[in-house]
Design a protein around this motif. Structure first.
Motif: not given
Length: 181
Positions: A44-49
């Motif tokens: 989720a963090r990878i996608i969001s960022k």
């Protein structure tokens, strides 16, 4: 545990344009490397960022020679699929020391995302770089079961969770010895 991880990543994966197969395959790829507890929140963090660059993240991406357009899938207009994103980052970090890679990934994705991105980068450098892609393809070829899992899991409530869990167990049986699950 897969239900928790999919719950953490589903909305982000959808916003990135990832299919259920790509999402589930990526979670399985990470779980196989001992990163299961971080898979959902880390992805989720990878996608969001990746979709929303902060100034330090933009500088880190630029330092690697990656432009924002480079992470867009030309076919779908969404974010690159997981296998292509991992390959892109790995290609741009292949001549760096582990500390340099970790520093860039931390600026790009934060601590939790950096751990998951590092697991991808290490797997690509030390193992078969096409393993993630094959895992996703295996899921795509399992008679639409991953799509069914996504539909059942999105219904919510105990009944949806039970159906999702049953579909997940069935998927693991159908894939068999691929090492997934």
């Amino acid at each position: 545990q897969i239900e928790t991880q999919m719950g953490q990543i589903a909305a982000y994966a959808h916003s990135a344009g990832w299919t259920e197969e790509q999402t589930i395959g990526t979670v399985g790829f990470l779980a196989k490397r001992g990163m299961g507890q971080y898979a959902g929140s880390g992805l989720a963090r990878i996608i969001s960022k990746s979709l929303n660059w902060s100034k330090p993240a933009a500088e880190a991406w630029k330092a690697l020679g990656i432009k924002k357009d480079d992470i867009v899938d030309p076919k779908t207009g969404g974010m690159l699929n997981p296998a292509d994103l991992v390959r892109l980052i790995s290609e741009h970090t292949k001549n760096m020391s582990p500390a340099e890679v970790a520093g860039h990934l931390n600026k790009m994705f934060g601590d939790r995302g950096q751990k998951v991105a590092a697991a991808f980068a290490n797997a690509i450098k030390t193992a078969d770089p096409e393993e993630l892609r094959r895992m996703i393809e295996d899921l795509t070829n399992v008679d639409g079961l991953a799509e069914k899992m996504g539909v059942e899991g999105s219904k919510g409530g105990a009944a949806g969770l039970k159906k999702f869990t049953a579909a997940w167990e069935n998927l693991k049986l159908q894939i068999g010895d691929s090492g997934f699950g």
